[in-house]
Scaffold this active site. Structure first.
Site, PDB file in Angstrom:
ATOM      1  N   ALA A  54       0.796  -1.234   0.000  1.00  0.00           N
ATOM      2  CA  ALA A  54       0.000   0.000   0.000  1.00  0.00           C
ATOM      3  C   ALA A  54       0.837   1.298   0.000  1.00  0.00           C
ATOM      4  CB  ALA A  54      -0.981  -0.036   1.159  1.00  0.00           C
ATOM      5  N   ARG A  95      -5.088  -0.072  -9.157  1.00  0.00           N
ATOM      6  CA  ARG A  95      -5.460  -1.052  -8.125  1.00  0.00           C
ATOM      7  C   ARG A  95      -6.485  -0.379  -7.200  1.00  0.00           C
ATOM      8  NH1 ARG A  95      -0.877  -4.522  -5.446  1.00  0.00           N
ATOM      9  NH2 ARG A  95      -2.641  -5.946  -5.335  1.00  0.00           N
ATOM     10  N   GLN A 204       3.811 -13.550  -1.489  1.00  0.00           N
ATOM     11  CA  GLN A 204       4.613 -12.419  -1.002  1.00  0.00           C
ATOM     12  C   GLN A 204       5.356 -12.773   0.293  1.00  0.00           C
ATOM     13  OE1 GLN A 204       1.461 -12.193  -2.097  1.00  0.00           O
ATOM     14  NE2 GLN A 204       0.972 -10.178  -2.926  1.00  0.00           N
ATOM     15  N   ASP A 245      -4.151  -2.463   3.909  1.00  0.00           N
ATOM     16  CA  ASP A 245      -4.301  -1.698   2.665  1.00  0.00           C
ATOM     17  C   ASP A 245      -5.325  -0.581   2.798  1.00  0.00           C
ATOM     18  OD1 ASP A 245      -3.253  -4.493   1.810  1.00  0.00           O
ATOM     19  OD2 ASP A 245      -2.761  -3.085   0.215  1.00  0.00           O
ATOM     20  N   ASN A 255      -6.587  -6.307   4.340  1.00  0.00           N
ATOM     21  CA  ASN A 255      -5.185  -6.666   4.070  1.00  0.00           C
ATOM     22  C   ASN A 255      -5.200  -7.882   3.153  1.00  0.00           C
ATOM     23  OD1 ASN A 255      -2.322  -6.226   4.506  1.00  0.00           O
ATOM     24  ND2 ASN A 255      -2.319  -8.094   5.721  1.00  0.00           N
TER      25      ASN A 255
HETATM   26  O1  MRU Z   1      -1.187  -7.238  -3.310  1.00  0.00           O
HETATM   27  P1  MRU Z   1      -0.098  -6.608  -2.515  1.00  0.00           P
HETATM   28  O2  MRU Z   1       1.168  -7.396  -2.499  1.00  0.00           O
HETATM   29  O3  MRU Z   1       0.121  -5.169  -2.914  1.00  0.00           O
HETATM   30  O4  MRU Z   1      -0.652  -6.604  -1.033  1.00  0.00           O
HETATM   31  C1  MRU Z   1       0.126  -6.065  -0.013  1.00  0.00           C
HETATM   32  C2  MRU Z   1      -0.473  -6.226   1.326  1.00  0.00           C
HETATM   33  O5  MRU Z   1      -1.540  -6.743   1.494  1.00  0.00           O
HETATM   34  C3  MRU Z   1       0.290  -5.609   2.469  1.00  0.00           C
HETATM   35  O6  MRU Z   1       0.123  -6.354   3.625  1.00  0.00           O
HETATM   36  C4  MRU Z   1      -0.258  -4.192   2.698  1.00  0.00           C
HETATM   37  O7  MRU Z   1      -0.197  -3.457   1.512  1.00  0.00           O
HETATM   38  C5  MRU Z   1       0.470  -3.483   3.756  1.00  0.00           C
HETATM   39  S1  MRU Z   1       2.067  -3.011   3.195  1.00  0.00           S
HETATM   40  C6  MRU Z   1       2.863  -2.102   4.336  1.00  0.00           C
END
Ligand code: MRU
Length: 356
Positions: A54, A95, A204, A245, A255
Site C-alpha cells: 500500500a 489497483r 509475497q 491496505d 489486508n
Molecule cells: O497485493 P499486494 O502485495 O500489494 O498486497 C500487499 C499487502 O496486502 C500488504 O500487507 C499491505 O499493503 C500493507 S504493506 C505495508
C-alpha cells in the site's frame, strides 16, 4: 536521498530524471530494477505488481504524477491541470483496494491546484511533494516500528511473531510497517523469530518477507497458509502483526487475502493480533469494512505456479480476491506513527490529524 541496495531496501528511488523500482516480481530469484520515466509505465508497474504494497504504490504513484507533469507540453495552467487529471485517473485505475494510492494522488493533485506561478514552477513543486511523500513514509515506518515494540507481549523467551504477506521495506518507502515492528524488535533484542505465511496465491510471504529477513539476518520460518492454527495450538506464536491496505473508520482492516483467517485463528488461541499501518492507510470516509472495494485478480494466479499448471486445464471455475477484511473486534490494536490505538478509539484519536 535513498539509493538502491538490497540492505537497506528502498523499493522506489528517484534518480536524476526517472524512478528506479526494485522489480518485486523477480525476488528472490534475482535483485533487479526497472527504470520508469513515463507515467503510463508507472501505471503498468503498479498494475503488474513490479511495485506493490500500500504505501509503496502511493509513493510510486506520486512520482507517476510528476512524470506525467513533465510529459504535458502546454504552459497554459488550466489546460495543464486538465491533462494532469487524465494522468491521475490512469494511475487511480491501477489497483482499487489500497487507499494510500488515492491518498498520494489526491495530495499531488491538491498541490497542483494550490500552487501559484508558472507551470514550470508547478512541475518543480510536484517533484518536491513526491520526495516529501517518500521521505515522510520512511519516517512514519520507523515511528510505527518503535511503537510496535511497546505492545509486544512479555514472554519468558524472546517473542515469536507471525506475519502475513509482505508489509516490509519493499511494501513502503523502506523499513516497513509490520516488518518495521519486526526490525525494531530485532534491534531492541526482543525478537526470537518471524513466522512468515507463504501467502498464496502470489507468495509475497515466501518470496519477499523471507528475503527481507535474510538480508538483515533475522531468523525466519516460512509456513504455508494452512499451518498457522497448528503453530498457535502448539504455542509457537506469541503475537501476530500484519499490515493493511485500507482501514475503515470503525477499525475494520483490509489486508492481503488470508489475513482474516489468521485473525480468527489468533483469537481462538488468545494470541494478540495487531495491525501496523500509517495514517495514510486509514479511510475515515467509510464507516466500516463493507465499503472497501476488494480487488479481484487474474485466475491464472491460482491455477498456475510459475509456468506450471496445477489445476485441470478446463472445467474448473476460479475466484481470486486479493484482499479480505478483518473485523475490528479481532484486532487488539492498530499501530500507527502516532501510537497504538484500539480500533474503537481510532477515529477520536486520529481524525483531526488526517484533516490537517
Ligand atoms: O497485493 P499486494 O502485495 O500489494 O498486497 C500487499 C499487502 O496486502 C500488504 O500487507 C499491505 O499493503 C500493507 S504493506 C505495508
Amino acid at each position: 536521498m535513498a539509493t538502491l541496495s538490497n540492505n537497506p531496501v528502498y523499493p522506489v528511488v528517484w534518480k536524476q530524471d526517472r524512478v528506479v523500482l526494485i522489480d518485486q516480481t523477480r525476488i528472490p530469484q534475482e535483485f533487479s530494477v526497472v527504470e520508469i520515466s513515463r507515467s503510463g509505465d508507472m501505471a503498468q508497474a503498479i498494475q503488474t505488481m513490479i511495485v506493490r504494497g500500500a504505501p509503496a504504490i502511493g509513493v510510486a504513484a506520486a512520482y507517476g504524477i510528476y512524470l506525467g507533469a513533465t510529459e504535458i507540453k502546454t504552459d497554459v495552467r488550466d489546460r495543464f491541470l486538465t491533462e494532469l487529471e487524465v494522468i491521475a485517473a490512469q494511475l487511480r485505475a491501477t489497483r482499487p483496494t489500497a487507499v494510500n494510492l488515492f491518498w498520494a494522488i489526491d495530495r499531488m493533485m491538491k498541490t497542483a491546484r494550490q500552487t501559484l506561478g508558472s507551470v514550470q514552477h508547478l512541475r518543480e513543486t510536484l517533484l518536491t511533494t513526491a520526495h516529501q511523500i517518500c521521505q515522510d513514509d520512511l519516517a512514519t515506518c520507523k515511528a510505527m516500528g518503535d511503537y510496535g515494540v511497546t505492545v509486544l507481549p512479555e514472554t519468558p523467551h524472546k517473542v515469536r511473531l507471525l506475519t502475513h504477506c509482505n508489509a516490509g521495506a519493499l511494501a513502503t518507502a523502506g523499513y516497513g510497517t509490520a516488518l518495521g515492528v519486526v526490525r525494531s524488535a530485532w534491534t531492541a533484542g526482543r525478537l526470537e523469530r518471524v513466522y512468515a505465511d507463504e501467502t498464496r496465491p502470489r507468495l509475497q510471504g515466501a518470496k519477499l518477507t523471507s528475503w527481507e529477513c535474510v538480508q538483515e539476518g533475522i531468523p525466519v520460518t516460512v509456513i504455508t497458509d494452512n499451518m498457522a492454527a497448528h503453530c498457535m495450538h502448539h504455542g509457537m506464536i506469541d503475537v501476530v502483526v500484519v499490515g493493511a491496505d485500507r482501514i475503515a473508520a470503525n477499525g475494520d482492516a483490509a489486508n492481503k487475502i488470508g489475513t482474516y483467517s489468521v485473525a480468527l485463528v489468533a483469537a481462538a488461541h488468545n494470541v494478540p493480533f495487531y495491525v501496523a499501518a500509517p495514517l495514510s492507510t486509514i479511510d475515515f470516509s467509510i464507516p466500516d469494512g463493507s465499503h472497501i472495494e476488494i480487488e479481484e485478480r487474474d485466475s491464472a494466479e491460482i491455477y498456475k505456479v510459475g509456468e506450471t499448471m496445477i489445476c485441470p486445464s478446463s472445467g474448473v471455475d476460479y475466484f481470486n480476491p486479493a484482499f479480505d477484511v478483518t473485523p475490528a473486534r479481532l484486532i487488539a490494536g492498530i499501530i500507527t506513527e502516532f501510537g497504538v490505538f484500539k480500533p474503537e478509539d481510532l477515529k477520536a484519536a486520529l481524525f483531526d490529524k488526517q484533516a490537517q
